[in-house]
Design a protein around this motif. Sequence first.
Motif, short mmCIF file in Angstrom:
data_model
loop_
_atom_site.label_atom_id
_atom_site.label_comp_id
_atom_site.label_asym_id
_atom_site.label_seq_id
_atom_site.Cartn_x
_atom_site.Cartn_y
_atom_site.Cartn_z
N HIS A 32 17.35 -12.44 -32.40
CA HIS A 32 16.41 -12.34 -33.51
C HIS A 32 15.79 -13.68 -33.87
N SER A 33 16.09 -14.68 -33.07
CA SER A 33 15.61 -16.03 -33.34
C SER A 33 14.22 -16.23 -32.73
N ASN A 34 13.32 -16.73 -33.55
CA ASN A 34 12.01 -17.14 -33.07
C ASN A 34 11.69 -18.47 -33.72
N PRO A 35 11.90 -19.56 -33.01
CA PRO A 35 11.67 -20.87 -33.62
C PRO A 35 10.23 -21.08 -34.08
N LEU A 36 9.29 -20.36 -33.50
CA LEU A 36 7.89 -20.53 -33.88
C LEU A 36 7.60 -19.99 -35.28
N GLU A 37 8.54 -19.26 -35.86
CA GLU A 37 8.37 -18.76 -37.23
C GLU A 37 8.75 -19.81 -38.28
N LEU A 38 9.34 -20.90 -37.85
CA LEU A 38 9.70 -21.97 -38.79
C LEU A 38 8.44 -22.67 -39.30
N PRO A 39 8.50 -23.22 -40.51
CA PRO A 39 7.38 -24.04 -40.98
C PRO A 39 7.19 -25.25 -40.06
N GLU A 40 5.96 -25.69 -39.89
CA GLU A 40 5.64 -26.77 -38.95
C GLU A 40 6.45 -28.05 -39.20
N PRO A 41 6.58 -28.53 -40.45
CA PRO A 41 7.38 -29.77 -40.64
C PRO A 41 8.84 -29.61 -40.19
N LEU A 42 9.47 -28.49 -40.51
CA LEU A 42 10.85 -28.26 -40.09
C LEU A 42 10.93 -28.11 -38.58
N PHE A 43 9.96 -27.42 -38.00
CA PHE A 43 9.91 -27.23 -36.55
C PHE A 43 9.87 -28.60 -35.86
N GLN A 44 8.98 -29.48 -36.33
CA GLN A 44 8.86 -30.81 -35.71
C GLN A 44 10.12 -31.65 -35.93
N LYS A 45 10.76 -31.47 -37.07
CA LYS A 45 12.00 -32.21 -37.34
C LYS A 45 13.11 -31.77 -36.39
N LEU A 46 13.21 -30.47 -36.13
CA LEU A 46 14.28 -29.94 -35.28
C LEU A 46 14.04 -30.20 -33.80
N TYR A 47 12.78 -30.02 -33.35
CA TYR A 47 12.50 -30.04 -31.91
C TYR A 47 11.71 -31.26 -31.44
N ARG A 48 11.26 -32.10 -32.37
CA ARG A 48 10.53 -33.34 -32.06
C ARG A 48 9.21 -33.12 -31.32
N VAL A 49 8.68 -31.91 -31.35
CA VAL A 49 7.35 -31.61 -30.82
C VAL A 49 6.69 -30.65 -31.81
N ASN A 50 5.35 -30.56 -31.76
CA ASN A 50 4.69 -29.58 -32.61
C ASN A 50 4.68 -28.22 -31.92
N LYS A 51 4.25 -27.21 -32.63
CA LYS A 51 4.29 -25.85 -32.09
C LYS A 51 3.36 -25.68 -30.90
N ALA A 52 2.23 -26.38 -30.91
CA ALA A 52 1.29 -26.28 -29.79
C ALA A 52 1.93 -26.82 -28.51
N ALA A 53 2.61 -27.95 -28.61
CA ALA A 53 3.28 -28.52 -27.44
C ALA A 53 4.42 -27.61 -26.97
N PHE A 54 5.17 -27.08 -27.91
CA PHE A 54 6.26 -26.16 -27.58
C PHE A 54 5.71 -24.95 -26.82
N THR A 55 4.63 -24.37 -27.33
CA THR A 55 4.02 -23.20 -26.69
C THR A 55 3.52 -23.56 -25.28
N TYR A 56 2.94 -24.73 -25.14
CA TYR A 56 2.48 -25.17 -23.81
C TYR A 56 3.66 -25.29 -22.85
N PHE A 57 4.73 -25.97 -23.29
CA PHE A 57 5.93 -26.10 -22.45
C PHE A 57 6.48 -24.72 -22.08
N LEU A 58 6.47 -23.83 -23.04
CA LEU A 58 7.00 -22.48 -22.81
C LEU A 58 6.20 -21.76 -21.74
N GLU A 59 4.88 -21.85 -21.81
CA GLU A 59 4.02 -21.20 -20.81
C GLU A 59 4.25 -21.79 -19.43
#
Length: 123
Positions: A32-59
Amino acid sequence: MQSIAMHIVLLEEEKEEEATLRRTVRRQLRDHSNPLELPEPLFQKLYRVNKAAFTYFLEVLTDALPLNVQSFGIPPIVKLAACLRFFSEGGCQKVVANDYQVGLAQSSVSAVTRNISMKIKQK
């Protein structure tokens, strides 16, 4: 003497039940986990990349990752999140394994990190 043996058997059964419950809860968190549902500041704090970069890496990495052959296989988004979380923590698998956003055991974090790292190296 018999009561001590019975007590030991009961303790072992309780430990097995607890381990099964932990695996079930971890699997439910992971599924049930979807890290992309996190707010952007928390996402960047946890993963050290923004959501756009994460999505690119994922693809890029999704095509390179092996398909899940097990019915409870780890989704690619969770694999990437675990790997990036491991990198952002500076190399502590237990911290990542205890993270409720990832929901993986330490041994799974190890395998996923190795797998993703090899795919990044090949790209």
